[in-house]
Design a protein around this motif. Structure first.
Motif, mmCIF file in Angstrom:
data_model
loop_
_atom_site.group_PDB
_atom_site.id
_atom_site.type_symbol
_atom_site.label_atom_id
_atom_site.label_comp_id
_atom_site.label_asym_id
_atom_site.label_seq_id
_atom_site.Cartn_x
_atom_site.Cartn_y
_atom_site.Cartn_z
ATOM 1 N N SER A 104 4.517 0.884 12.019
ATOM 2 C CA SER A 104 4.728 2.337 11.957
ATOM 3 C C SER A 104 3.752 2.905 10.924
ATOM 4 O O SER A 104 2.965 2.175 10.321
ATOM 5 C CB SER A 104 6.174 2.631 11.574
ATOM 6 N N SER A 105 3.840 4.221 10.708
ATOM 7 C CA SER A 105 2.833 4.859 9.850
ATOM 8 C C SER A 105 3.413 5.222 8.483
ATOM 9 O O SER A 105 4.641 5.270 8.305
ATOM 10 C CB SER A 105 2.334 6.129 10.538
ATOM 11 N N PRO A 106 2.540 5.533 7.513
ATOM 12 C CA PRO A 106 3.037 5.997 6.204
ATOM 13 C C PRO A 106 3.926 7.229 6.354
ATOM 14 O O PRO A 106 4.918 7.368 5.625
ATOM 15 C CB PRO A 106 1.747 6.329 5.445
ATOM 16 N N ALA A 107 3.600 8.132 7.301
ATOM 17 C CA ALA A 107 4.447 9.323 7.490
ATOM 18 C C ALA A 107 5.835 8.914 7.984
ATOM 19 O O ALA A 107 6.848 9.509 7.600
ATOM 20 C CB ALA A 107 3.791 10.285 8.480
ATOM 21 N N ASP A 108 5.902 7.892 8.837
ATOM 22 C CA ASP A 108 7.210 7.397 9.300
ATOM 23 C C ASP A 108 8.050 6.919 8.107
ATOM 24 O O ASP A 108 9.267 7.147 8.061
ATOM 25 C CB ASP A 108 7.040 6.235 10.289
ATOM 26 N N ALA A 109 7.392 6.234 7.156
ATOM 27 C CA ALA A 109 8.140 5.760 5.971
ATOM 28 C C ALA A 109 8.668 6.953 5.182
ATOM 29 O O ALA A 109 9.798 6.933 4.681
ATOM 30 C CB ALA A 109 7.242 4.883 5.100
ATOM 31 N N ARG A 110 7.843 8.005 5.077
ATOM 32 C CA ARG A 110 8.343 9.201 4.362
ATOM 33 C C ARG A 110 9.521 9.822 5.110
ATOM 34 O O ARG A 110 10.392 10.444 4.520
ATOM 35 C CB ARG A 110 7.207 10.232 4.206
#
Ligand code: FES
Length: 393
Positions: A104-110
């Motif tokens: 997944s992406s860094p934005a998903d983690a946020r």
């Protein structure tokens, strides 16, 4: 060399430092602002729950994890696209961990979740266990994000040719999403090798990501000829066909070990500056006798004497297994992360005996060669050996 400059002496100081930290008052250990920040960005463990499981193809599943506040994890630690997480498991009494690139992406983690794609690898104890046992709602223990397989503008060229094989696509999914979501800004040209079109992972998603002018996706099929797809293996000619003719480019590679052996020979022909070629070592090295350059041993069964913390044990194992595999099979848990000779987490000292380190994963420094530094995850015993593992986390 003076005693102070000997890295083995340094490890004694490392243990002393760790003991002092553990003995420190809680106010120093836990309450300082910087220590709190460090725990947010670099947590040792993240306690998560499996929120969703998606079957991608036979023996490949996408797992989505969300924080489990009941066990103290309230958010996903931030990460750079391309990094990995370790999963910690206990299988048949063995404590084991494995690293998987975050897909997944860094934005998903946020937004509160991570995704890992797990594919069954032949004889893969962990992948088999996960695919057969993990269910939605299960509790899972993960590490903080780690690894260097991320885009660094000061080091990498503005164009990156990404070479992926099979489930090695996962960090590139994260990197491509990070471009479209505004966390990264570079040109990504992906050459993705699969056997057949129906084995391509995330095909529809990459079609959509490729609508961004900075992303180009080329599928390479080894066992099938199809219009609109490249056919065969990823060769130097194929890379040149898509690479910019008049500007520097980096090459990032992630895939199974067999792919590295082939692709590395092809990339050598490009004569690229070394800093422009990056590997994500994906999966454990095993079966020493199958590796090119293996010198062989007349001692198929070896004794490994391990000193760790205040304990010394001698265990027996196969010369075909890495030192780490033999230790784990005998219930000796040591600090590990990448399990492929890259991160240095398992760094130990060889006191006696002969070992073999495959050239393709030889990442030790000169001081290691001089003072017996080894990575047990990437080292095979050729005789009875004795090692010191600095400390157990
Ligand atoms: S676990 Fe990373 S070098 Fe051994």
């Amino acid at each position: 060399m003076s005693k102070e400059l000997n890295p083995n002496t340094f490890m004694e100081y490392a243990k002393e430092r760790q003991d002092r930290i553990e003995a420190a008052e809680a106010v120093i250990r836990d309450d300082f602002y910087l220590n709190r920040m460090a725990k947010v960005f670099h947590p040792d463990r993240q306690y998560m729950k499996i929120d969703q499981i998606t079957e991608l193809e036979k023996d490949t599943k996408l797992y989505r994890f969300v924080p489990d506040p009941a066990r103290g994890t309230t958010r996903c630690a931030p990460f750079l696209a391309g990094q990995y997480l370790n999963i910690y498991l206990e299988i048949e009494g063995m404590k084991i961990n494995r690293s998987y690139s975050i897909s997944s992406s860094p934005a998903d983690a946020r937004n509160g979740f991570y995704e890992l794609t797990i594919k069954y690898v032949q004889d893969g104890l962990v992948s088999r266990y996960v695919l057969d046992n993990w269910k939605e709602g299960d509790e899972v223990e993960l590490s903080g994000p780690a690894g260097n397989f991320s885009y660094q503008p000061l080091r990498d060229a503005e164009t990156v040719i990404c070479l992926a094989g099979g489930s090695g696509i996962t960090p590139f999914r994260s990197l491509a999403k990070a471009i479209t979501e505004g966390d990264e800004d570079f040109r990504l040209i992906l050459l993705y090798g699969s056997r057949t079109a129906d084995q391509i992972l995330f095909k529809d998603e990459f079609d959509k990501l490729a609508e961004d002018p900075r992303i180009q996706v080329i599928h390479v099929l080894s066992d099938e000829e199809r219009e609109g797809f490249e056919n065969g293996f990823i060769t130097v000619e194929m890379i040149k066909k898509y690479a910019p003719a008049d500007a520097p480019y980096s090459v990032f590679i992630c895939g199974p070990q067999a792919m590295y052996r082939f692709v590395d020979r092809e990339i050598e022909k490009l004569g690229l500056t070394r800093k422009y070629v990056r590997h994500e070592l994906f999966g454990e090295i095993h079966d020493a006798s199958s590796l090119p350059g293996y010198p062989g041993t007349d001692q198929p069964e070896v004794k490994i004497t391990v000193s760790i913390r205040d304990m010394t044990r001698t265990v027996t194992g196969s010369a075909n297994d890495t030192i780490l595999q033999t230790m784990e099979k005998n219930g000796i848990t040591v600090p590990t992360s990448c399990r492929s000779g890259e991160c240095g987490f398992c760094h130990s000292t060889l006191v006696s005996g002969k070992v073999y380190v495959p050239a393709e994963i030889e990442g030790r420094r000169l001081a290691d060669h001089k003072f017996g530094g080894i990575h047990p995850c990437a080292t095979f015993p050729l005789s009875d050996i004795e090692i010191i593992v600095p400390y157990d986390k």
